[in-house]
Design an enzyme around this catalytic site. Structure first.
Site, short mmCIF file in Angstrom:
data_model
loop_
_atom_site.label_atom_id
_atom_site.label_comp_id
_atom_site.label_asym_id
_atom_site.label_seq_id
_atom_site.Cartn_x
_atom_site.Cartn_y
_atom_site.Cartn_z
CB SER A 105 1.49 1.86 5.40
OG SER A 105 1.78 1.72 6.78
CG ASP A 327 -1.58 7.17 11.70
OD1 ASP A 327 -0.49 6.93 12.26
OD2 ASP A 327 -1.78 6.97 10.48
CG HIS A 330 0.89 5.90 8.60
ND1 HIS A 330 -0.02 5.20 9.34
CD2 HIS A 330 1.55 5.00 7.83
CE1 HIS A 330 0.05 3.91 9.02
NE2 HIS A 330 1.01 3.76 8.12
#
Ligand SMILES: *[C@@H]1O[C@H](CO)[C@@H](O)[C@H](O)[C@H]1NC(C)=O
Ligand SMILES: *[C@@H]1O[C@H](CO)[C@@H](O)[C@H](O)[C@H]1NC(C)=O
Ligand SMILES: *[C@@H]1O[C@H](CO)[C@@H](O)[C@H](O)[C@H]1NC(C)=O
Ligand SMILES: *[C@@H]1O[C@H](CO)[C@@H](O)[C@H](O)[C@H]1NC(C)=O
Ligand SMILES: *[C@@H]1O[C@H](CO)[C@@H](O)[C@H](O)[C@H]1NC(C)=O
Length: 349
Positions: A105, A327, A330
């Site tokens: 990702s 998170d 990312h």
């Protein structure tokens, strides 16, 4: 008189040559991955609200992130200036070409950033999408330029296969390579899934050199996979046709001790980057392993060495403003991956 002016002339020539060669030297000597973050009022490179490609996971502002300073920083290398990303120039130069991001990702993070950057500089450019579920690939084609910008979701680059006794991460083979043939620009990445354990680990065994193991050191396994991948590059990449990049290791920020703020339990609430050129925390073991494995590849591979500069960006992650769960792996878009793409742009042509 005449010999005097000749002396002047050759003196002048020597000076010009000296200046030129020192300019060339500094251009070659410039490591664009060494530098620091500077405030730049013209940033960000696009407004997230006008990017039609952006997914919820990275759209921090739309998910309620209240602060904005993190959008305003530009990477400034010590020895040189980076060209600003020019989407029009990009589309013209890459007419008829394909650029493919392959990886987890974090590759999707960079791919979407690139799409937003192109779109914001040329908002009128038409595009079409092709999603292939079987191959786990999504391509946006900028149709007027026949430029394809593809994301191939691939966690390990090497294979995971189902056997009678379980799922095997096979460090010896790269079957997915068939999808990468003939692509003009390939940008690879893998690392974050090598540390997965428990329920989210998508394999039960690791195969290495024909032998099956219950587990082996993950950094070592990662290094072997990169060597296998490098063999694929050597056997399949046509030097003139394809340029190969490796995205490098994208750092996470889950422990403030790393950046000299022991009270910070994560990237949560971080609003500003570190403005120094070096990160106080340890360098990542996977990065050293990656660099070592890349040395075994004979064909040219350019390492997009974004680890250190991204380590300074403890403020760049979604924290609670991604998919919901904390998170710090990312990156918000607009944000840090835009800089990865500026660097890529500066290395592509
Ligand atoms: C993006 O555009 C919207 C609508 O024009 C505006 O309200 C917003 O402030 C912009 N965001 C940024 C970060 O500039
Ligand atoms: C869509 O992508 C798949 C996989 O790359 C390819 O096989 C197919 O031909 C593409 N379809 C179109 C319409 O381009
Ligand atoms: C590779 O590039 C060189 C220089 O650009 C060119 O002369 C040569 O013909 C190319 N080779 C192939 C196989 O395309
Ligand atoms: C953060 O790192 C420090 C130093 O390595 C360690 O002592 C501490 O336990 C870590 N904190 C957390 C929450 O993992
Ligand atoms: C990144 O930091 C490490 C030390 O942590 C250093 O050895 C390395 O040269 C740095 N690389 C770049 C590209 O700045």
């Amino acid at each position: 008189m005449e010999s005097n002016s000749n002396t002047h002339l050759s003196f002048l020539l020597i000076i010009i040559t000296t200046i030129l060669s020192s300019l060339i030297d500094s251009a070659i000597a410039c490591d664009m991955f060494k530098g620091n973050w500077v405030l730049d009022r013209s940033y960000p490179l696009y407004n997230e609200s006008t990017c039609p490609f952006l997914e919820k996971e990275f759209n921090c502002i739309n998910n309620g992130r209240p602060d904005r300073w993190y959008l305003k920083y530009r990477w400034q290398p010590h020895g040189c200036h980076l060209s600003r990303f020019d989407g029009q120039n990009f589309l013209e130069k890459l007419r008829g070409k394909t650029i493919m991001f392959v990886g987890d990702s974090l590759s999707r993070n960079q791919w979407l950033s690139m799409l937003c950057m192109i779109h914001s500089s040329v908002p009128t450019a038409n595009y079409a999408v092709n999603i292939s579920l079987i191959q786990d690939m999504t391509t946006y084609t900028f149709t007027d330029y026949k430029l394809k910008v593809t994301y191939h979701h691939n966690l390990y680059l090497v294979d995971t296969v189902k056997r009678r006794f379980g799922r095997v991460l096979n460090l010896d083979t790269v079957t997915a390579g068939k999808y990468w043939l003939g692509v003009d620009y390939l940008v690879f990445n893998t690392w974050h899934w090598w540390n997965r354990r428990g329920a989210s680990q998508p394999f039960d065994y690791i195969q290495d050199g024909g032998r099956i193991y219950k587990d082996i050191d993950r950094v070592v396994a990662f290094g072997k996979a990169i060597v296998t991948w490098g063999r694929w590059v050597d056997d399949n990449v046509v030097k003139n046709k394809t340029k190969v990049f490796f995205q490098g290791i994208s750092p996470s920020h889950y422990n403030g001790t790393d950046w000299g703020e022991p009270k910070a339990k994560s990237c949560s609430g971080q609003k500003l980057p570190l403005l120094t050129s070096t990160y106080p925390g340890a360098s990542l073991p996977a990065l050293a392993t990656l660099k070592k494995s890349l040395k075994t590849v004979k064909k040219p591979v350019t390492l997009l060495d974004i680890t250190n500069l991204s380590q300074l960006r403890k403020d760049g992650h979604p924290s609670a403003y991604g998919l919901g769960a904390l998170d710090c792996s990312h990156w918000c878009l607009a944000g840090v991956p835009d800089t990865w793409n500026v660097l890529l742009y500066n290395l592509m042509f």
